[in-house]
Design a protein around this motif. Structure first.
Motif, PDB file in Angstrom:
ATOM      1  N   PRO A 189     -66.017 -14.295  76.598  1.00  0.00           N
ATOM      2  CA  PRO A 189     -64.723 -13.612  76.405  1.00  0.00           C
ATOM      3  C   PRO A 189     -64.421 -12.624  77.524  1.00  0.00           C
ATOM      4  N   PHE A 190     -65.455 -11.896  78.005  1.00  0.00           N
ATOM      5  CA  PHE A 190     -65.170 -10.888  79.035  1.00  0.00           C
ATOM      6  C   PHE A 190     -64.682 -11.546  80.310  1.00  0.00           C
ATOM      7  N   TYR A 191     -65.177 -12.728  80.591  1.00  0.00           N
ATOM      8  CA  TYR A 191     -64.761 -13.432  81.809  1.00  0.00           C
ATOM      9  C   TYR A 191     -63.326 -13.932  81.653  1.00  0.00           C
ATOM     10  N   GLU A 192     -63.014 -14.422  80.473  1.00  0.00           N
ATOM     11  CA  GLU A 192     -61.654 -14.892  80.205  1.00  0.00           C
ATOM     12  C   GLU A 192     -60.683 -13.726  80.306  1.00  0.00           C
ATOM     13  N   PHE A 193     -61.119 -12.565  79.803  1.00  0.00           N
ATOM     14  CA  PHE A 193     -60.269 -11.386  79.858  1.00  0.00           C
ATOM     15  C   PHE A 193     -60.014 -10.981  81.307  1.00  0.00           C
ATOM     16  N   ALA A 194     -61.059 -11.057  82.124  1.00  0.00           N
ATOM     17  CA  ALA A 194     -60.902 -10.712  83.533  1.00  0.00           C
ATOM     18  C   ALA A 194     -59.850 -11.598  84.189  1.00  0.00           C
ATOM     19  N   ARG A 195     -59.830 -12.851  83.816  1.00  0.00           N
ATOM     20  CA  ARG A 195     -58.841 -13.779  84.375  1.00  0.00           C
ATOM     21  C   ARG A 195     -57.454 -13.464  83.810  1.00  0.00           C
ATOM     22  N   THR A 196     -57.395 -13.145  82.497  1.00  0.00           N
ATOM     23  CA  THR A 196     -56.103 -12.897  81.857  1.00  0.00           C
ATOM     24  C   THR A 196     -55.444 -11.642  82.403  1.00  0.00           C
ATOM     25  N   GLY A 215     -55.360 -10.679  85.256  1.00  0.00           N
ATOM     26  CA  GLY A 215     -54.702 -10.933  86.532  1.00  0.00           C
ATOM     27  C   GLY A 215     -55.617 -11.059  87.730  1.00  0.00           C
ATOM     28  N   LEU A 216     -56.942 -10.986  87.550  1.00  0.00           N
ATOM     29  CA  LEU A 216     -57.845 -11.173  88.693  1.00  0.00           C
ATOM     30  C   LEU A 216     -57.801 -12.628  89.145  1.00  0.00           C
ATOM     31  N   SER A 217     -57.881 -12.805  90.453  1.00  0.00           N
ATOM     32  CA  SER A 217     -57.985 -14.178  90.952  1.00  0.00           C
ATOM     33  C   SER A 217     -59.355 -14.723  90.566  1.00  0.00           C
ATOM     34  N   SER A 218     -59.514 -16.028  90.634  1.00  0.00           N
ATOM     35  CA  SER A 218     -60.795 -16.591  90.208  1.00  0.00           C
ATOM     36  C   SER A 218     -61.915 -16.094  91.104  1.00  0.00           C
ATOM     37  N   ARG A 219     -61.585 -15.825  92.368  1.00  0.00           N
ATOM     38  CA  ARG A 219     -62.574 -15.302  93.290  1.00  0.00           C
ATOM     39  C   ARG A 219     -62.996 -13.881  92.903  1.00  0.00           C
ATOM     40  N   GLN A 220     -61.987 -13.026  92.607  1.00  0.00           N
ATOM     41  CA  GLN A 220     -62.304 -11.650  92.206  1.00  0.00           C
ATOM     42  C   GLN A 220     -63.110 -11.626  90.909  1.00  0.00           C
ATOM     43  N   ALA A 221     -62.685 -12.451  89.960  1.00  0.00           N
ATOM     44  CA  ALA A 221     -63.392 -12.487  88.682  1.00  0.00           C
ATOM     45  C   ALA A 221     -64.849 -12.880  88.901  1.00  0.00           C
ATOM     46  N   PHE A 222     -65.052 -13.827  89.812  1.00  0.00           N
ATOM     47  CA  PHE A 222     -66.407 -14.287  90.037  1.00  0.00           C
ATOM     48  C   PHE A 222     -67.256 -13.216  90.701  1.00  0.00           C
ATOM     49  N   THR A 223     -66.706 -12.551  91.749  1.00  0.00           N
ATOM     50  CA  THR A 223     -67.519 -11.571  92.461  1.00  0.00           C
ATOM     51  C   THR A 223     -67.745 -10.312  91.621  1.00  0.00           C
ATOM     52  N   HIS A 224     -66.755  -9.905  90.807  1.00  0.00           N
ATOM     53  CA  HIS A 224     -66.909  -8.658  90.065  1.00  0.00           C
ATOM     54  C   HIS A 224     -67.593  -8.851  88.722  1.00  0.00           C
ATOM     55  N   HIS A 225     -67.339  -9.974  88.073  1.00  0.00           N
ATOM     56  CA  HIS A 225     -67.856 -10.142  86.708  1.00  0.00           C
ATOM     57  C   HIS A 225     -68.849 -11.281  86.581  1.00  0.00           C
ATOM     58  N   GLY A 226     -68.830 -12.175  87.541  1.00  0.00           N
ATOM     59  CA  GLY A 226     -69.682 -13.355  87.411  1.00  0.00           C
ATOM     60  C   GLY A 226     -71.074 -13.160  87.966  1.00  0.00           C
ATOM     61  N   ILE A 227     -71.132 -12.826  89.270  1.00  0.00           N
ATOM     62  CA  ILE A 227     -72.397 -12.892  89.999  1.00  0.00           C
ATOM     63  C   ILE A 227     -73.531 -12.164  89.297  1.00  0.00           C
ATOM     64  N   ARG A 228     -73.283 -10.887  88.972  1.00  0.00           N
ATOM     65  CA  ARG A 228     -74.380 -10.088  88.428  1.00  0.00           C
ATOM     66  C   ARG A 228     -74.853 -10.611  87.080  1.00  0.00           C
ATOM     67  N   ASN A 229     -73.891 -11.049  86.270  1.00  0.00           N
ATOM     68  CA  ASN A 229     -74.258 -11.555  84.946  1.00  0.00           C
ATOM     69  C   ASN A 229     -75.023 -12.856  85.023  1.00  0.00           C
ATOM     70  N   ILE A 230     -74.692 -13.653  86.041  1.00  0.00           N
ATOM     71  CA  ILE A 230     -75.444 -14.901  86.203  1.00  0.00           C
ATOM     72  C   ILE A 230     -76.805 -14.603  86.812  1.00  0.00           C
ATOM     73  N   ALA A 231     -76.833 -13.638  87.746  1.00  0.00           N
ATOM     74  CA  ALA A 231     -78.054 -13.396  88.518  1.00  0.00           C
ATOM     75  C   ALA A 231     -79.199 -12.885  87.647  1.00  0.00           C
ATOM     76  N   ALA A 232     -78.888 -11.999  86.682  1.00  0.00           N
ATOM     77  CA  ALA A 232     -79.976 -11.357  85.927  1.00  0.00           C
ATOM     78  C   ALA A 232     -80.901 -12.380  85.260  1.00  0.00           C
ATOM     79  N   PRO A 233     -80.371 -13.312  84.443  1.00  0.00           N
ATOM     80  CA  PRO A 233     -81.287 -14.297  83.844  1.00  0.00           C
ATOM     81  C   PRO A 233     -81.911 -15.255  84.854  1.00  0.00           C
ATOM     82  N   VAL A 234     -81.166 -15.547  85.926  1.00  0.00           N
ATOM     83  CA  VAL A 234     -81.702 -16.488  86.909  1.00  0.00           C
ATOM     84  C   VAL A 234     -82.905 -15.878  87.623  1.00  0.00           C
ATOM     85  N   VAL A 235     -82.808 -14.591  87.981  1.00  0.00           N
ATOM     86  CA  VAL A 235     -83.942 -13.931  88.632  1.00  0.00           C
ATOM     87  C   VAL A 235     -85.121 -13.831  87.658  1.00  0.00           C
TER      88      VAL A 235
END
Lengths: 262, 311
Positions: B207-214, B216-236
């Motif tokens: 939901p937080f990612y969908e909200f970021a898109r809603t 008005g963030l571009s898909s790129r901004q949403a990914f760099t601000h809300h995506g990367i860190r959230n994906i990185a933590a479990p991956v590391v």
């Protein structure tokens, strides 16, 4: 739990096929896996040798069945031993006195500090070429996984109302285990055991590859891959056979271990 | 945090003691007179006589009681005095530094390469799904079903023997590094690309990612601000689980490609029953494993300071 997923059904089918081959092949074919026939080496599959012969003219059909039996035996022994030790100690750690829990936790931390393969290698060095040493070393590493899972599940259950009331009614440890702990642990074992089996098989094959596992002339899948590699340009099918069997065996275990929801 | 570091330190001590004791047992358990065995591996089977064995016995103090030797063994270990190789006569510590440099190079390049393969592939599979997702699943399943050295063998067959692009084995030039590192990377990426895919799909659907898109963030901004860190933590965190694959892969891959690292040293030492070298290499691998685990813990902590995974 009784319903198998599609992946699990495929895995079971593949594994039964391999089992059938391992135990029926020696009955169908005649002769002995160790019989050499130096005038008849690296032949293509024909009427006498259904899968051809290797660099010493030994029958590949029989040798593959032997190697499969060895891998399956090791996998079965390792899974049975490590699962029973792991579950037993896991339940004891969760229900027993606190010092026992701490002691077992310390032991597992110690064993986990060393990468599994290095530990197996040192054990293999103690008695080179011994099947039983491999079995002890692999089980020594694998019981920890069962132990950890069992301990977490049991600890959660110990303070639950149903176990408390069973205790108050005076039921013994055996009843508690059968009625409360085992039904919660068993589904996890269905996932853990096939992966444990796959790991045991891969470990033995890896050791065969660096010449510290099972020694020739015994047939072992990893060892066969190394032995056949020098002949790969003359007989690529020869190298392909143990590779394929090993891959199918591990794949069938992995498929079996897929949990039902995925 | 401090508890965690203390636990890791304890593991380091446990590794040293465990390896030291096991190799000591190994030394004692060798069939036959150990002095003759060592003399045989030093001077060759034909040159062994009782005089040579006696020399070895005196030099290594093999005639004292078991416990006295054991304490001395542990004491030497404590002072980082690992003795000399039984076969080559070189100091083990010196050989270890040499091997360690090669192993670290291989592991580092392998891990980087694995990240370069797994992260884009996993993200793409999560983003587009469909046939790409199924294809990576199939490839990962196939690669996981074979031991790591088989991947190496197939790579050698394809790139070195058939296409003749790269050397088969050895070391020295960067070209020698390509195949071993690629093998390690493939065996790591086979699992981790699926983890990246699962985590990315989880975040993209959150939901937080969908909200970021809603908002008005571009898909790129949403990914760099809300995506990367959230994906990185479990991956590391998962990378910590994979470290065992790295260490085991290093043993197998170095043996396959004759890469002069710690794993190659360990396999050879076991083959030659060179006990001080077995002890040294096993010690280094264990210590390296614990140190790398600690680094992964610290990285997880800095990515997700809320804690939770740290215990």
């Amino acid at each position: 739990m009784t319903l198998l997923s599609k992946a699990q059904r495929w895995g079971a089918a593949l594994l039964s096929l391999l089992l059938l081959f391992a135990f029926l092949a020696p009955l169908l074919g005649s002769g002995n896996a160790a019989t050499q026939d130096l005038s008849n080496i690296l032949t293509l599959p024909d009427r006498h040798h259904w899968l051809g012969t290797d660099q010493f003219g030994r029958d590949m059909w029989l040798r593959l069945a032997d190697a499969l039996q060895l891998s399956l035996a090791l996998a079965l022994l390792c899974v049975l031993t490590s699962a029973s030790i792991g579950v037993l100690l896991g339940v004891l750690a969760a229900t027993g006195p606190a010092w026992l829990d701490r002691l077992l936790d310390g032991i597992t931390t110690m064993i986990l500090a060393l990468p599994g393969l290095v530990l197996v290698l040192i054990f293999a060095a103690l008695l080179p070429g011994s099947f039983w040493m491999l079995y002890v070393a692999i089980s020594l590493i694998q019981w920890i996984e069962y132990f950890r899972v069992t301990r977490v599940i049991t600890r959660r259950l110990v303070h639950s109302p149903e176990v408390q009331s069973s205790r108050l009614m005076g039921f013994g440890a055996g009843y508690l285990f059968r009625r409360h702990f085992w039904p919660a642990i068993a589904p996890q074992l269905v996932t853990l055991a096939p992966f444990g089996a796959a790991n045991a098989i891969l470990t033995m094959a890896s050791l065969g590859f660096i010449y510290v596992g099972i020694q020739p002339p015994l047939a072992e899948l990893g060892l066969m891959i190394v032995e056949h590699f020098p002949y790969y340009s003359d007989a690529p099918w020869l190298l392909a056979q143990p590779l394929l069997v090993l891959a199918l065996l591990v794949l069938s275990c992995h498929l079996l271990g897929r949990s039902t929801e995925r | 945090m401090r508890r965690l570091l203390l636990k890791r330190l304890l593991q380091l001590v446990a590794v040293s003691w465990g390896v030291g004791t096991l190799t000591f047992i190994l030394m004692r358990a060798l069939p036959g007179d150990i002095a003759y065995r060592i003399a045989a591996s030093r001077y060759g089977m034909d040159a062994v006589d009782s005089r040579a064995a006696e020399l070895v016995r005196q030099e290594l103090g093999l005639d004292r009681s078991v416990w006295a030797t054991y304490w001395q063994w542990l004491g030497d270990l404590l002072q980082w005095n690992l003795g000399t190789s039984l076969v080559s006569g070189q100091a083990v510590t010196g050989a270890l530094w040499h091997m360690l440099a090669h192993s670290l190079l291989l592991a580092l390049v392998g891990i980087l390469l694995a990240a370069l393969i797994a992260i884009p592939l996993g993200l793409a599979a999560a983003h587009w799904g469909g046939w790409l997702d199924r294809f990576t699943l199939l490839l990962s399943t196939a690669l996981r079903a074979v031991p790591v050295y088989v991947i190496g063998l197939l790579a050698v067959l394809l790139f070195a023997l058939e296409l003749d692009w790269l050397p088969v084995a050895g070391f020295g030039t960067p070209a020698h590094l390509v195949l071993p590192a690629l093998t390690l990377a493939l065996s790591l990426a086979a699992v981790s690309n699926r983890v990246v895919r699962t985590e990315a799909a989880r975040v993209f659907d959150a939901p937080f990612y969908e909200f970021a898109r809603t908002k008005g963030l571009s898909s790129r901004q949403a990914f760099t601000h809300h995506g990367i860190r959230n994906i990185a933590a479990p991956v590391v965190a998962f990378f910590g689980v994979q470290l065992i694959t790295v260490v085991e892969g290093v043993v197998m891959i170095e043996s396959l490609f004759s890469w002069p690292g710690v794993g190659h040293g360990l396999a050879h030492a076991i083959f030659a029953r060179d006990i001080p070298l077995i002890q040294g290499t096993a010690l280094v691998m264990g210590a390296l494993f614990v140190v790398l685990n600690t680094l992964v813990d610290l990285a997880c902590h800095s990515l997700d300071p809320r804690g939770g995974q740290l215990s």
